[in-house]
Design an enzyme around this catalytic site. Structure first.
Site, short mmCIF file in Angstrom:
data_model
loop_
_atom_site.label_atom_id
_atom_site.label_comp_id
_atom_site.label_asym_id
_atom_site.label_seq_id
_atom_site.Cartn_x
_atom_site.Cartn_y
_atom_site.Cartn_z
N LYS A 17 0.85 -1.20 0.00
CA LYS A 17 0.00 0.00 0.00
C LYS A 17 0.88 1.24 0.00
O LYS A 17 2.05 1.20 0.42
CB LYS A 17 -0.96 0.03 1.20
CG LYS A 17 -0.32 0.01 2.60
CD LYS A 17 0.18 1.34 3.11
CE LYS A 17 0.75 1.25 4.53
NZ LYS A 17 1.70 2.30 4.90
N ALA A 114 9.63 -0.26 5.13
CA ALA A 114 9.56 0.64 4.00
C ALA A 114 8.34 1.56 4.03
O ALA A 114 8.20 2.43 3.18
CB ALA A 114 9.53 -0.19 2.71
N GLY A 115 7.41 1.33 4.96
CA GLY A 115 6.16 2.10 4.95
C GLY A 115 5.20 1.62 3.88
O GLY A 115 4.25 2.32 3.50
N LEU A 116 5.42 0.39 3.38
CA LEU A 116 4.56 -0.18 2.33
C LEU A 116 3.67 -1.30 2.88
O LEU A 116 2.92 -1.93 2.13
CB LEU A 116 5.42 -0.71 1.18
CG LEU A 116 6.34 0.32 0.51
CD1 LEU A 116 7.24 -0.36 -0.54
CD2 LEU A 116 5.53 1.43 -0.14
N ASP A 153 -2.42 -1.81 10.37
CA ASP A 153 -2.70 -1.78 8.93
C ASP A 153 -3.35 -3.06 8.42
O ASP A 153 -3.81 -3.12 7.28
CB ASP A 153 -1.39 -1.60 8.13
CG ASP A 153 -0.81 -0.21 8.26
OD1 ASP A 153 -1.56 0.71 8.64
OD2 ASP A 153 0.39 -0.05 7.97
O1 C5P Z 1 0.06 -1.64 14.80
P1 C5P Z 1 1.47 -1.88 14.44
O2 C5P Z 1 2.07 -3.03 15.20
O3 C5P Z 1 1.73 -1.99 12.98
O4 C5P Z 1 2.26 -0.58 14.90
C1 C5P Z 1 3.65 -0.54 15.08
C2 C5P Z 1 3.96 0.60 16.02
O5 C5P Z 1 3.64 1.85 15.40
C3 C5P Z 1 3.15 0.58 17.29
O6 C5P Z 1 3.80 -0.18 18.29
C4 C5P Z 1 3.10 2.04 17.67
O7 C5P Z 1 4.30 2.40 18.32
C5 C5P Z 1 3.08 2.74 16.33
N1 C5P Z 1 1.71 3.12 15.92
C6 C5P Z 1 1.09 4.19 16.55
N2 C5P Z 1 -0.17 4.54 16.20
C7 C5P Z 1 -0.82 3.89 15.20
C8 C5P Z 1 -0.20 2.82 14.51
C9 C5P Z 1 1.07 2.46 14.90
O8 C5P Z 1 1.67 4.79 17.46
N3 C5P Z 1 -2.05 4.28 14.85
#
Ligand code: C5P
Length: 301
Positions: A17, A114-116, A153
């Site tokens: 994405k 990568a933010g993807l 995501d």
């Molecule tokens: O949800 P996910 O494990 O992909 O998120 C990785 C990290 O990114 C989380 O531990 C958090 O530190 C940060 N994050 C956040 N707010 C979000 C999504 C992610 O702070 N809405």
């Protein structure tokens, strides 16, 4: 995209994405951030093959990285229990009370850190693939609920929408219709960034911006206007943490693209192009000047 190969084996191709808009409005008590983001899937796919086993914990049998610089990326891909594919498989097995096991082969093209959202996309594909392989019959909404436990995501990839505005942690999804296919050139520099670190360094907006105007432009097919409305609140902290992101911003500012932005928490940087020919031409040019990986892609339809 799920294909049944035979009764004991199925395969899922799952996309990357891009975030065309990302605003961070508040830090939440649970440590996450409240956000509003516009995500679109693009035709850069990982493929996962699931083979049924009679019992036991799910295993990641093989993983192959199919892009250039694969040595660097495969070294970073955790193959133990930290791998999101295994976390997804184990979660589904436990929650559905399944006695069967599974072996997963993962063919990676989406770069890591990568933010993807390659890892999140793989996790979503695992829920879909094993739901079929183990004949569980869970609904997409049940899979989304499990997906949200794996990562912010993940539910987007289970929403059956190629574009959506996502809110909350990312798990509240409002599908968006794009008037035309969008063409992009993406550069993933050698360095990656940790999502958690980028969010930690981000100051939530006092007066949050909204994705609504950009959504309207894309709905109308007004790409010229959309190009000026691309926005990512995580861009500034990512540039402070990684010089290569700032260098890419300067580089894209010189290119004849409609607009440009960092995706998600970086480090990938993309340009919105006029058409697929331009995306391919710019990809060729950027490949010769930039270490890292370069892709010409379009939004999925
Ligand atoms: O949800 P996910 O494990 O992909 O998120 C990785 C990290 O990114 C989380 O531990 C958090 O530190 C940060 N994050 C956040 N707010 C979000 C999504 C992610 O702070 N809405």
């Amino acid at each position: 995209m799920l294909r049944q190969l035979h009764s004991d084996c199925c395969e899922v191709s799952t996309p990357a994405k891009l975030n065309l808009f990302l605003e961070v409005s508040a830090r939440r008590p649970d440590g996450y951030h409240e956000l509003e983001t516009l995500m679109v899937t693009v035709n850069l796919f990982d493929t996962l093959r699931f083979t049924r086993a009679q019992s036991g914990e799910p295993t990641l049998r093989n993983h192959w990285c199919l892009t250039r610089q694969h040595h660097a990326t495969s070294a970073m891909l955790p193959s133990g229990p930290d791998n999101l594919v295994l976390k997804a498989a184990t979660l589904l097995q436990r929650e559905a009370g399944v006695a069967l096991g599974a072996h997963v082969d993962l063919f990676k093209r989406i770069p890591l850190a990568a933010g993807l959202a390659g890892g999140s996309s793989d996790a979503a594909a695992t829920l879909v693939g094993l739901n079929r392989l183990w004949e569980l019959g869970l609904s997409m909404s049940e899979l989304r609920e499990l997906g949200a436990r794996l990562g912010s995501d993940v539910p987007f990839f289970l929403a059956e929408a190629n574009a959506a505005v996502c809110r909350g942690r990312g798990e509240i999804i409002e599908p968006v219709r794009l008037a035309t296919a969008l063409h992009f050139v993406i550069v993933k520099p050698a360095a990656g960034l940790s999502t958690a670190q980028v969010f930690q360094s981000c100051h939530p907006a006092q007066t949050p911006k909204s994705a609504a105007e950009l959504v309207r432009s894309l709905h109308r097919g007004d790409l010229g206007r959309a190009g000026t409305q691309l926005f990512n609140r995580l861009g500034t902290p990512a540039e402070k943490l990684c010089d290569q992101v700032a260098q890419l911003r300067d580089c894209f500012a010189e290119l004849p693209v409609i607009g440009h932005l960092m995706s998600g928490s970086g480090t990938s940087y993309f340009g919105l192009c006029h058409n697929s020919q331009q995306a391919r031409r710019l990809a060729g040019r950027l490949r010769s000047t930039h270490p890292g990986q370069v892709f010409a892609v379009q939004s999925c339809v």
